[in-house]
Design a protein around this motif. Structure first.
Motif, PDB file in Angstrom:
ATOM      1  N   CYS A  26       0.836  -1.210   0.000  1.00 62.74           N
ATOM      2  CA  CYS A  26       0.000   0.000   0.000  1.00 62.74           C
ATOM      3  C   CYS A  26       0.867   1.254   0.000  1.00 62.74           C
ATOM      4  CB  CYS A  26      -0.939   0.011   1.209  1.00 62.74           C
ATOM      5  SG  CYS A  26      -2.312  -1.130   1.053  1.00 62.74           S
ATOM      6  N   GLY A  27       1.950   1.234   0.728  1.00 66.14           N
ATOM      7  CA  GLY A  27       2.869   2.366   0.754  1.00 66.14           C
ATOM      8  C   GLY A  27       3.468   2.633  -0.619  1.00 66.14           C
ATOM      9  N   GLU A  28       3.848   1.563  -1.314  1.00 67.51           N
ATOM     10  CA  GLU A  28       4.391   1.714  -2.661  1.00 67.51           C
ATOM     11  C   GLU A  28       3.345   2.279  -3.613  1.00 67.51           C
ATOM     12  OE1 GLU A  28       5.783  -2.173  -3.669  1.00 67.51           O
ATOM     13  OE2 GLU A  28       7.534  -2.054  -2.360  1.00 67.51           O
ATOM     14  N   ARG A  29       2.134   1.734  -3.540  1.00 67.96           N
ATOM     15  CA  ARG A  29       1.052   2.237  -4.410  1.00 67.96           C
ATOM     16  C   ARG A  29       0.726   3.684  -4.101  1.00 67.96           C
ATOM     17  NH1 ARG A  29      -3.337  -1.752  -3.401  1.00 67.96           N
ATOM     18  NH2 ARG A  29      -1.930  -3.400  -2.879  1.00 67.96           N
ATOM     19  N   TRP A  30       0.752   4.038  -2.816  1.00 71.13           N
ATOM     20  CA  TRP A  30       0.470   5.417  -2.414  1.00 71.13           C
ATOM     21  C   TRP A  30       1.523   6.354  -2.996  1.00 71.13           C
ATOM     22  CZ3 TRP A  30      -3.396   8.153  -0.653  1.00 71.13           C
ATOM     23  CH2 TRP A  30      -3.144   9.438  -0.165  1.00 71.13           C
ATOM     24  N   GLY A  31       2.782   5.942  -2.938  1.00 71.53           N
ATOM     25  CA  GLY A  31       3.850   6.749  -3.509  1.00 71.53           C
ATOM     26  C   GLY A  31       3.678   6.935  -5.009  1.00 71.53           C
ATOM     27  N   GLU A  32       3.322   5.855  -5.701  1.00 67.78           N
ATOM     28  CA  GLU A  32       3.100   5.940  -7.146  1.00 67.78           C
ATOM     29  C   GLU A  32       1.919   6.860  -7.454  1.00 67.78           C
ATOM     30  OE1 GLU A  32       2.503   1.903  -8.296  1.00 67.78           O
ATOM     31  OE2 GLU A  32       4.608   1.357  -8.013  1.00 67.78           O
ATOM     32  N   ALA A  33       0.846   6.719  -6.694  1.00 63.12           N
ATOM     33  CA  ALA A  33      -0.335   7.548  -6.922  1.00 63.12           C
ATOM     34  C   ALA A  33      -0.033   9.019  -6.661  1.00 63.12           C
ATOM     35  CB  ALA A  33      -1.493   7.080  -6.036  1.00 63.12           C
ATOM     36  N   THR A  34       0.740   9.298  -5.625  1.00 63.33           N
ATOM     37  CA  THR A  34       1.102  10.679  -5.305  1.00 63.33           C
ATOM     38  C   THR A  34       1.947  11.284  -6.422  1.00 63.33           C
ATOM     39  OG1 THR A  34       1.067  10.139  -2.954  1.00 63.33           O
ATOM     40  CG2 THR A  34       2.210  12.145  -3.583  1.00 63.33           C
ATOM     41  N   ALA A  35       2.908  10.533  -6.929  1.00 65.11           N
ATOM     42  CA  ALA A  35       3.758  11.023  -8.020  1.00 65.11           C
ATOM     43  C   ALA A  35       2.918  11.268  -9.267  1.00 65.11           C
ATOM     44  CB  ALA A  35       4.864  10.013  -8.313  1.00 65.11           C
ATOM     45  N   LEU A  37      -0.272  11.972  -9.386  1.00 68.36           N
ATOM     46  CA  LEU A  37      -1.115  13.148  -9.159  1.00 68.36           C
ATOM     47  C   LEU A  37      -0.326  14.440  -9.331  1.00 68.36           C
ATOM     48  CD1 LEU A  37      -3.332  12.036  -6.152  1.00 68.36           C
ATOM     49  CD2 LEU A  37      -4.091  12.572  -8.470  1.00 68.36           C
ATOM     50  N   ARG A  38       0.938  14.454  -8.897  1.00 68.23           N
ATOM     51  CA  ARG A  38       1.777  15.646  -9.099  1.00 68.23           C
ATOM     52  C   ARG A  38       1.963  15.922 -10.588  1.00 68.23           C
ATOM     53  NH1 ARG A  38       5.724  13.509  -5.333  1.00 68.23           N
ATOM     54  NH2 ARG A  38       4.962  14.027  -3.279  1.00 68.23           N
ATOM     55  N   GLN A  39       2.241  14.867 -11.356  1.00 63.96           N
ATOM     56  CA  GLN A  39       2.406  15.029 -12.799  1.00 63.96           C
ATOM     57  C   GLN A  39       1.117  15.517 -13.432  1.00 63.96           C
ATOM     58  OE1 GLN A  39       3.668  11.187 -14.112  1.00 63.96           O
ATOM     59  NE2 GLN A  39       5.813  11.521 -13.574  1.00 63.96           N
ATOM     60  N   SER A  45      -2.179  22.351 -15.085  1.00 66.59           N
ATOM     61  CA  SER A  45      -1.772  23.758 -14.992  1.00 66.59           C
ATOM     62  C   SER A  45      -1.257  24.260 -16.327  1.00 66.59           C
ATOM     63  CB  SER A  45      -0.694  23.934 -13.931  1.00 66.59           C
ATOM     64  OG  SER A  45      -1.215  23.657 -12.664  1.00 66.59           O
ATOM     65  N   SER A  46      -0.501  23.445 -17.011  1.00 69.68           N
ATOM     66  CA  SER A  46       0.021  23.822 -18.326  1.00 69.68           C
ATOM     67  C   SER A  46      -1.120  24.040 -19.317  1.00 69.68           C
ATOM     68  CB  SER A  46       0.957  22.721 -18.837  1.00 69.68           C
ATOM     69  OG  SER A  46       1.317  22.947 -20.173  1.00 69.68           O
ATOM     70  N   HIS A  47      -2.067  23.120 -19.334  1.00 71.50           N
ATOM     71  CA  HIS A  47      -3.220  23.265 -20.239  1.00 71.50           C
ATOM     72  C   HIS A  47      -4.055  24.487 -19.869  1.00 71.50           C
ATOM     73  CE1 HIS A  47      -2.639  19.795 -22.699  1.00 71.50           C
ATOM     74  NE2 HIS A  47      -2.685  18.951 -21.690  1.00 71.50           N
ATOM     75  N   ALA A  48      -4.191  24.740 -18.587  1.00 67.60           N
ATOM     76  CA  ALA A  48      -4.977  25.896 -18.141  1.00 67.60           C
ATOM     77  C   ALA A  48      -4.339  27.195 -18.630  1.00 67.60           C
ATOM     78  CB  ALA A  48      -5.094  25.906 -16.621  1.00 67.60           C
ATOM     79  N   ARG A  49      -3.018  27.266 -18.559  1.00 69.01           N
ATOM     80  CA  ARG A  49      -2.333  28.475 -19.048  1.00 69.01           C
ATOM     81  C   ARG A  49      -2.566  28.662 -20.543  1.00 69.01           C
ATOM     82  NH1 ARG A  49       1.601  26.650 -15.377  1.00 69.01           N
ATOM     83  NH2 ARG A  49       2.751  25.583 -17.029  1.00 69.01           N
TER      84      ARG A  49
END
Length: 75
Positions: A26-35, A37-39, A45-49
């Motif tokens: 779960c910790g590994e999946r959480w890390g992958e999901a967080t990364a 989500l950041r991307q 943000s790029s598309h919004a600009r």
């Protein structure tokens, strides 16, 4: 009696090992999901600009066109 305690202890140890493995996965999946989500946030943000620039271009063209029509009609 002692054999029952041994079996109970073995089951408890196995359960703890499974819980630890589950927590690790779960910790590994959480890390992958967080990364991911950041991307995704950066991409959004790029598309919004880009869309904001396009919106300002459209507004500017419409206002300029309207001003030209008003000027032409009043002249």
């Amino acid at each position: 009696m002692k054999q029952e305690q041994t079996q109970t202890l073995d089951l408890a140890l196995e359960a703890l090992e499974r819980i630890a493995q589950h927590e690790k996965e779960c910790g590994e999946r959480w890390g992958e999901a967080t990364a991911e989500l950041r991307q995704l946030k950066e991409l959004v943000s790029s598309h919004a600009r880009k869309w904001e620039r396009l919106a300002w271009l459209v507004v500017t063209v419409v206002v300029t066109g309207a001003a030209s029509v008003v000027t032409t009609v009043l002249t």
